[in-house]
Design a protein around this motif. Sequence first.
Motif: not given
Length: 593
Positions: A48-55, A172-174, A209-215, A244-248
């Motif tokens: 919803n923030n316009g951040e994207a996952a791309i391959s 959250e950007g995960w 998974f990564s909680s910091d955008g892949g860092a 999910s946003e509830s971390h499932f």
Amino acid sequence: MNKFVKSILALGITSALGLSAVNAATYQVIDKGNVSSLKYTYSQQENNNGEAAISGTDIYNFPVQFQYFDEEDYDFIVLLAERSHEGVHDLVNIEDEVALRAGNPTANDLSWVIRFLSSRAGNSLYQEVGDVFAMTNFNGQTELFNVFDENIPNTDILTRSTKEFISGITNEGWVYGNASAPYLPLDFTKSDAEEVTHWLRAFTTRGFFSSDGGASIIEVIPPSETDLPEDQRFGGESAILDISESHFAVGYASTSIDQNAIDFINDETGGCADPDILADLPFKVCVQQIIAEVYNTEAIKWSIDEQGIISSEILGQLVTPHVDDVREYTNYAQAINNQGVAVGYAHGWVNENVTEPSARERRSIYAVVYKNGEVMDFTEDHGKYFDSRTYDINDAGIAIGHVNAFINGNQRTKFYHVDTNAETMEMILPTDFFNGSSSTARAINESGKIVGEGEVETHNDNTSTPRRTHGFLYDITSETFTDLNDFLACGSDYTIIEARDINDANEVSATALIRVPRRDSKGELMLDEQGEQLLEDVVRAVTLQPIAGELEDCSAVEEKVERQGAGFGLSSILLLTFAGLARRLTWKRKLKQ
């Protein structure tokens, strides 16, 4: 909460044919896939923030390790080019054999080397070409990030032998998905004193998974690597397909290994433990040759935080096989909402009324919902509908996907939506492009808008001439189905061929076809004999962003395109290009029926 299949469709699409008679300029195209190091990019998910996952795929300057080639390998590359170049678009015969054998090929000759390596895929004596990459787009910048790849020994160059499938990105950007381990060289001396090099990897695919955008990357270790005896641990398989946003988090993981495989691995008379075999083949290489198809996987739900997995739950199978049924049974969880309701697909009986299955009971794959500790099938009539999938579910409990059926004697997929809250769940199959069009729904947002893709051509499709596809938007509330290209301005440079996600701002994450300057395998611009820039069609990750606009009459534009259609003669050639792309992006293991 959206999940997308990690394969791109076989695309027989040309830019010239991408316009509709009436377009609405109510969406603008934001190109998020123009990456200098890759030829093709395609969208996965946008939050919803316009951040994207791309391959992406087709990296320029693939790091071929020429020191591992012998003269016979070079001879074969030269022969391959000599016999095949007339049938391969954009390539000619070997240009400089001396430079090639010296490990310094021209761009044309490098392409033949990569083709040679690709033809040896799975042969441990040759370097592997992975060529599927994960990317993120934060603050308008698309960048590659490394999941599990490592540098080639004694270099600062990544092997590029991994396949990295990024599934999505949370608000959250995960970011999350699954990726393979890199193939690294292993020197070995055979019984006849011949020295060879094998390329070995630690596992076939593993969730992350990564909680910091892949860092930083957190691995998902499958139960087969923790619960089985040590002598049965060979890497395992896992994948996170949605968070999910509830971390499932949901996906799948290996819980056991086929007994026949274990028997072969431990067999001292013809198997991997045979001393005669081990004299000429490393034990781990022998295991690697068989391990990819032998794991039994289960749908799993994890609870996670920034540090890793808190708890896990195996979601269960749709059916209970006969005690003598030794086949692998697949079940995947594809998506989960914030209430913890998951959807996916699993093996089930073709005869839905079977209560006592035989050891070889007929089976197929059916869409399922995992809810309240149960696995429920909502493909109500297995005689009419079969081989179904569920790809997404929103917080209201509306799930979407596709189901197979015979239409006018031909097998087609049709997209559907279903209310998983209903006591009797019923798939609703809206009208799509036309009766005989195959369509698939990929994602649904909280307001009930569905996106996916479907066929827009009516000819009989086959492997050599697949039908063109366009992305679509379907609104459950208004029951309206729209070609996404109809929302673009007349004469748009982009043709939307599939849609993978729609966020709650109604921004659509899609893949488009666009004509761009042609580049060779080293990423250099290509010119024709007159010095003019050559062009080619590529697939590109884009976002469709809503804008204030009005309907436009594009009839005059389309008429002009039809008159000039002969100028776009690459469509037949593109079929071969995109068919190869589809094979590289296929990630799901072959289901054993």
